[in-house]
Every structure is written in C-alpha cells, then in structure tokens.
Design an enzyme around this catalytic site. Structure first.
Site, short mmCIF file in Angstrom:
data_model
loop_
_atom_site.label_atom_id
_atom_site.label_comp_id
_atom_site.label_asym_id
_atom_site.label_seq_id
_atom_site.Cartn_x
_atom_site.Cartn_y
_atom_site.Cartn_z
N ASP A 186 17.08 -49.59 -47.99
CA ASP A 186 17.56 -50.75 -48.75
C ASP A 186 17.82 -50.36 -50.21
O ASP A 186 18.83 -50.74 -50.81
CB ASP A 186 16.59 -51.94 -48.64
CG ASP A 186 15.13 -51.53 -48.68
OD1 ASP A 186 14.83 -50.32 -48.63
OD2 ASP A 186 14.26 -52.42 -48.77
N ASP A 204 29.89 -45.41 -44.69
CA ASP A 204 31.03 -46.31 -44.92
C ASP A 204 30.97 -46.92 -46.31
O ASP A 204 31.99 -47.06 -46.99
CB ASP A 204 31.06 -47.43 -43.87
CG ASP A 204 31.93 -47.06 -42.68
OD1 ASP A 204 32.18 -45.85 -42.50
OD2 ASP A 204 32.34 -47.96 -41.93
N LYS A 219 13.05 -45.66 -43.62
CA LYS A 219 12.47 -46.99 -43.79
C LYS A 219 11.02 -46.89 -43.34
O LYS A 219 10.55 -47.61 -42.47
CB LYS A 219 13.28 -48.00 -42.96
CG LYS A 219 12.93 -49.46 -43.15
CD LYS A 219 13.37 -50.04 -44.47
CE LYS A 219 12.97 -51.49 -44.59
NZ LYS A 219 13.13 -52.03 -45.95
N ASP A 253 25.43 -44.47 -40.53
CA ASP A 253 26.66 -45.18 -40.19
C ASP A 253 27.03 -46.13 -41.31
O ASP A 253 28.17 -46.16 -41.81
CB ASP A 253 26.40 -45.95 -38.88
CG ASP A 253 27.65 -46.55 -38.28
OD1 ASP A 253 28.74 -46.35 -38.86
OD2 ASP A 253 27.54 -47.23 -37.24
#
Ligand code: NAD
Length: 357
Positions: free
Chosen positions: A221, A249, A189, A245
């Site tokens: 993003d 997922d 980012k 993380d």
C-alpha cells in the site's frame, strides 16, 4: 545468437519490421545474428488452426531470445477460449517457464510532459519492476465459486508461494539491481499475509549473496503511494505476481506513453521473451501510424538480458534518445500541432542515429 521473431497480429508486424531494421544494422557490423520468423496468436489460428503451433514452440525452444510483437483482435473474441490468440502467449510463457517479468518505466526528459504527473516529478524517471509471473493467487489452489452450508455463494482464491519460487525471482531482482544502481526494494504485505512474510524472509536470506546491493522492504500500500509521491526514489522493485501486476501498470502510466514501454519475461536459463507492454492496437493497425519505439526498446532489453551485449543495448537506448531530442514524433507522443512521422520513418530515424553512433 538465434532470435525467434513472432510478429503476431494488428500492429505487431508493422513495429517488428522496424525492430528488424535495428538488428540489420548490427548484422552489417558483424554481430552474428540469426533470425527466424514464426506464427503466434490470431495469425497462427488463421494459418495453422492453433494460437501456438508446435513449430513455433520448437523454434522458441531452440532460440537464445524471442522477439514478440503483439497478438489479438476483435475478430478472434468469439472463438472458444483455447483458440484465442492470448492462449498462445500464455502457453508459450508456461512451456518456457518464463517466471520473471521485467517492466521498466522510463521517462525520456523530452516526453516528461506526457505524464499525468508534473514533469519535474517524473523527468528522467528510470525504474525497473521485477514481477514474479507464474505463481501467487492467480494460480493457487483451491480456487472457485462454491456454496457454503447456508447456501450462500463463496469465492475462493489461494495466495501461495514456495520458497524456491521466491528465491529464483529474488536472484533476478538482485542481479538486475547489480547492473543498475544497486538498490532493490522488495514489496510485500507481511503485516497481514503469511505468504509475503515468507517472501520477505527469503529476500533477506538471499541478500548476503549480493553484498553490493542495498535491499529495502516496503508494504504494497505504501509502495503504491510512493510511486505517485516520489517515483524517482526507486531503482529496482521486486514483488509477487498480484502486487506486480498492479504496480507495474501504475508505474507505466507515470510515463504517459504506452507506445514507449518494452518488457521482458525470463526463465532461469536466461532465455527471454521481449515484447512491448501494449497490445495489437486494432484501431490503428495497417495505417503505419503506430509507435515502434517500445518494440525497438524491447530489442535493447534482449541484448542486455539474454544476449549479454549491454554495449549494443546502450547504443539502442542512446539512439532512441537522440531521435526524441531531434523532435521526431509518432502521433501518440506528439503534442498538439507537432509534426508527426510514420512507423517506418521513426524506425529509419533510429537506424540513422545508430549508424552515426
Ligand atoms: P492496446 O494496448 O492494443 O491499445 C490501447 C490503446 O493504445 C489504443 O488506442 C492503441 O491505438 C494505443 N496504442 C497501443 N500501442 C500503440 C503504439 N505502439 N503506438 C501508438 N498507439 C498505440 O490495448 P487494447 O486495445 O485493449 O487491446 C487490443 C488487443 O490487444 C486485444 O485483442 C487485447 O487482447 C490484445 N492485447 C495483447 C497484448 C499482447 O500481445 N501481449 C497485451 C494487451 C492486449
């Protein structure tokens, strides 16, 4: 090859038993495999009063790889924090400095219907996410909830990475990309976070050491969006702890089946802990209905990344694929009305496919 086997709690012992059958096939073929079992998690609290007994830690420190089942259960939820099963795993990761977490998201074409995305978007999906596991905002100081001069509560966490922490996980990212399709996407980012500007700079500094790998960069993003829009554009993704993380997922859910996904956590020496991404599933423990394939695919990762036997890893992957093609299904991956098999029968089917290979 010394393997520390830590079955743990809940369905852990049931699915690890099936993974051991796979090891037994190779041992019979003459592969020099030694296994030794240790307690971890709730079972270690029950037997030895500590979720990571010193004997288990010593066993892991002397091993070439660790095969881990799962830990936890409702009966341990009221224990003091230090005695909880998950503390055993966290302490083990820290003691062995397992800083690189590898999370594949792979969709076998036979199971593409299980995804919440359209089958044609995810069929044959095969992504590897390399997540840094020991740094970033989860560990940075200062942290905490304090009061400002106006008496208002203020929450603080610190996103911090040193150059060396980034560099060592970068090497794992490039090396894994080399073994796969030579495409590495680094996620950051950098438009708003200086920490991740450094992340991008270090990635670019390491890149010339791997001229065969194509390095690209993506803002987190956009990466979250692209994983849903067109996930097959990715080969290997490397990113920090926080972004990894969340993205890992997200990627695992593209596959739709938690019982199919293995993972690895590695240190600089190549010692790794291999485990399914799911937990101890207390709701189905002891009923022999759990899917052992995530555990068996963890054995495949172990041969690929720690034991340096990619040939055996390929054989396991192919055997799992054959079994799925044959229509063998545990309850979690069966469609409505489809016949289902037990944990042990699924393991036996993989063994039969392996022996035939
Ligand atoms: P879970 O992953 O154990 O289970 C979630 C759901 O998926 C359950 O319905 C379960 O039956 C199902 N499931 C999981 N693995 C399966 C398999 N192999 N085959 C078929 N179905 C499967 O998550 P949870 O219920 O939130 O957590 C249960 C316990 O596991 C908790 O104590 C938690 O702290 C612990 N946990 C441990 C680990 C680990 O060992 N690394 C990871 C996550 C959670």
């Amino acid at each position: 090859m010394k393997i520390a086997v830590l079955p743990g709690d809940g369905i852990g012992p049931e699915i690890v038993a099936e993974a051991l059958k796979v090891l037994e096939v190779f041992r019979h073929e003459g592969v020099p495999l030694q296994t030794e079992t240790g307690d971890i998690g709730g079972v270690a609290v029950d037997r030895q009063g500590d979720p990571l007994p010193s004997s288990t830690l010593a066993l892991c420190q002397g091993a070439d790889a660790i095969l881990f089942g799962s830990i936890g259960g409702p009966q341990y939820d009221t224990l003091p924090r230090e005695m909880r099963p998950e503390r055993g795993l966290l302490r083990l990761r820290k003691a062995l400095d397992l800083f690189a977490n590898l999370r594949p998201a792979r969709v076998f074409p036979e199971l593409a219907e299980a995804s919440s995305l359209r089958a044609e978007v995810v069929a044959n999906l095969d992504i590897m996410i390399v997540r840094e596991l020991t740094g970033d905002i989860y560990f940075g100081e200062p942290r905490g909830i304090t009061r400002n001069v106006a008496g208002e509560r203020v929450g603080t966490n610190t996103m911090v990475y040193s150059e060396s922490e980034i560099r060592r996980v970068a090497h794992w990212g490039f090396q894994i990309a080399l073994q796969r399709h030579q495409a590495l996407c680094s996620v950051d980012k950098m438009n708003v976070l200086e920490t991740t500007q450094l992340w991008r700079d270090v990635m670019m500094e390491v890149a010339p050491e791997y001229p065969d790998v194509k390095l690209t960069h993506m803002l987190v993003d956009n990466a979250a969006m692209q994983l849903i829009r067109n996930p097959r554009q990715f080969d290997v993704i490397v990113t920090g702890n926080l972004f990894g993380d969340i993205l890992s997922d997200e990627a695992s859910m593209l596959t739709g089946s938690i019982g199919m996904l293995p993972s690895a956590s590695l240190n600089a020496a190549g010692l790794g802990l291999y485990e399914p991404i799911h937990g101890s599933a207390p709701d189905i423990a002891g009923r022999s209905v759990a899917n052992p394939l995530a555990q068996i695919l963890s054995v495949s990762m172990m041969f690929r990344y720690s034991l340096k036997r990619p040939d055996l890893a390929d054989r396991i992957d192919r055997a799992v694929h054959v079994v799925l093609q044959q229509g063998v299904r545990t309850a979690d991956i069966a469609r409505q009305g489809e016949a289902v098999v037990s944990t042990a029968k699924m393991g036996d089917s993989v063994v039969a496919a392996l022996q035939a290979s």
